[in-house]
Design an enzyme around this catalytic site. Structure first.
Site, mmCIF file in Angstrom:
data_model
loop_
_atom_site.group_PDB
_atom_site.id
_atom_site.type_symbol
_atom_site.label_atom_id
_atom_site.label_comp_id
_atom_site.label_asym_id
_atom_site.label_seq_id
_atom_site.Cartn_x
_atom_site.Cartn_y
_atom_site.Cartn_z
ATOM 1 N N ASP A 275 0.851 -1.193 0.000
ATOM 2 C CA ASP A 275 0.000 0.000 0.000
ATOM 3 C C ASP A 275 0.890 1.247 0.000
ATOM 4 O O ASP A 275 1.884 1.319 0.724
ATOM 5 C CB ASP A 275 -0.908 0.002 1.234
ATOM 6 C CG ASP A 275 -2.064 0.978 1.078
ATOM 7 O OD1 ASP A 275 -3.224 0.532 1.000
ATOM 8 O OD2 ASP A 275 -1.811 2.208 1.027
ATOM 9 N N GLU B 236 -12.267 3.324 -1.254
ATOM 10 C CA GLU B 236 -11.814 4.418 -2.124
ATOM 11 C C GLU B 236 -11.582 3.941 -3.552
ATOM 12 O O GLU B 236 -11.826 4.683 -4.501
ATOM 13 C CB GLU B 236 -10.516 5.018 -1.577
ATOM 14 C CG GLU B 236 -10.727 5.834 -0.313
ATOM 15 C CD GLU B 236 -9.411 6.185 0.369
ATOM 16 O OE1 GLU B 236 -8.358 6.173 -0.292
ATOM 17 O OE2 GLU B 236 -9.450 6.444 1.587
ATOM 18 N N HIS C 240 -10.517 -5.578 -3.444
ATOM 19 C CA HIS C 240 -9.177 -5.820 -2.897
ATOM 20 C C HIS C 240 -9.270 -6.123 -1.413
ATOM 21 O O HIS C 240 -10.236 -5.772 -0.753
ATOM 22 C CB HIS C 240 -8.262 -4.607 -3.121
ATOM 23 C CG HIS C 240 -8.789 -3.324 -2.553
ATOM 24 N ND1 HIS C 240 -9.730 -2.568 -3.200
ATOM 25 C CD2 HIS C 240 -8.518 -2.669 -1.393
ATOM 26 C CE1 HIS C 240 -10.006 -1.492 -2.477
ATOM 27 N NE2 HIS C 240 -9.296 -1.525 -1.373
ATOM 28 N N HIS D 3 -6.928 -5.776 2.241
ATOM 29 C CA HIS D 3 -5.775 -5.223 2.937
ATOM 30 C C HIS D 3 -5.269 -6.305 3.882
ATOM 31 O O HIS D 3 -6.059 -6.925 4.600
ATOM 32 C CB HIS D 3 -6.173 -4.015 3.794
ATOM 33 C CG HIS D 3 -6.733 -2.859 3.028
ATOM 34 N ND1 HIS D 3 -6.032 -1.703 2.795
ATOM 35 C CD2 HIS D 3 -7.948 -2.672 2.451
ATOM 36 C CE1 HIS D 3 -6.787 -0.844 2.112
ATOM 37 N NE2 HIS D 3 -7.959 -1.411 1.893
HETATM 38 P P1 AMP Z 1 -9.809 1.274 0.118
HETATM 39 O O1 AMP Z 1 -10.124 2.494 0.905
HETATM 40 O O2 AMP Z 1 -10.138 0.002 0.835
HETATM 41 O O3 AMP Z 1 -10.405 1.352 -1.276
HETATM 42 O O4 AMP Z 1 -8.241 1.220 -0.026
HETATM 43 C C1 AMP Z 1 -7.527 1.743 -1.103
HETATM 44 C C2 AMP Z 1 -6.080 1.684 -0.738
HETATM 45 O O5 AMP Z 1 -5.307 1.823 -1.903
HETATM 46 C C3 AMP Z 1 -5.625 2.771 0.240
HETATM 47 O O6 AMP Z 1 -5.098 2.171 1.424
HETATM 48 C C4 AMP Z 1 -4.548 3.529 -0.547
HETATM 49 O O7 AMP Z 1 -3.474 3.947 0.266
HETATM 50 C C5 AMP Z 1 -4.123 2.501 -1.571
HETATM 51 N N1 AMP Z 1 -3.575 3.044 -2.813
HETATM 52 C C6 AMP Z 1 -4.096 4.013 -3.605
HETATM 53 N N2 AMP Z 1 -3.323 4.209 -4.688
HETATM 54 C C7 AMP Z 1 -2.299 3.319 -4.600
HETATM 55 C C8 AMP Z 1 -1.151 3.020 -5.404
HETATM 56 N N3 AMP Z 1 -0.925 3.688 -6.556
HETATM 57 N N4 AMP Z 1 -0.313 2.056 -4.998
HETATM 58 C C9 AMP Z 1 -0.534 1.400 -3.840
HETATM 59 N N5 AMP Z 1 -1.600 1.616 -3.028
HETATM 60 C C10 AMP Z 1 -2.463 2.571 -3.400
#
Ligand code: AMP
Length: 121
Positions: free
Chosen positions: A32, A98, A103, A105
């Site tokens: 992340d 977001e 996905h 975590h």
């Molecule tokens: P969510 O809120 O569950 O959709 O999590 C999206 C996650 O993607 C967040 O923890 C962000 O920090 C991560 N994220 C967004 N853009 C990138 C990227 N380019 N590379 C790695 N992680 C990312």
């Protein structure tokens, strides 16, 4: 409907780089960009599904099983199986999602004390 322009779709197409841990024909695991724990890894299946429900409804069972088997493999590779970890999948507005590509975590490397992200917004 699946948004082809979400960040993870762009990562899967190779349009945006990522800090890759493991990739094969069906899955991708990467760090992340904004880690909320010492170990914060994201896992995505290579399917056009916006969230957990779509993934389970639209994907064949073999691919679903494979995704979670690979997740377990990565947890071992990260050496957090014994110390413990948390797996989270945010879905939709209320879940605080977001990026609209399903996905998970994987969080670990230290004691995860807070509810994930709840205090950041
Ligand atoms: P969510 O809120 O569950 O959709 O999590 C999206 C996650 O993607 C967040 O923890 C962000 O920090 C991560 N994220 C967004 N853009 C990138 C990227 N380019 N590379 C790695 N992680 C990312």
């Amino acid at each position: 409907m699946y948004d082809e322009n979400n960040i993870f779709a762009k990562i899967l197409r190779g349009e945006i780089p990522c800090d890759k841990i493991y990739e094969d024909d069906n899955v991708l695991f990467f760090y992340d960009i904004n880690p909320l724990a010492k170990v914060h890894v994201l896992g995505i299946p290579k399917v056009k599904c916006k969230d957990f429900s779509e993934f389970v409804k639209k994907t064949n069972p073999e691919k679903i099983t494979n995704f979670f088997k690979k997740t377990e493999m990565i947890i071992n590779r990260l050496e957090i199986a014994d110390s413990g970890y948390r797996i989270i999948s945010n879905s939709g507005h209320d879940g605080g999602q977001e990026v609209p590509h399903f996905h998970i975590h994987i969080l670990g490397g230290e004691k995860i004390t807070n509810f994930f992200k709840l205090d950041l917004k």
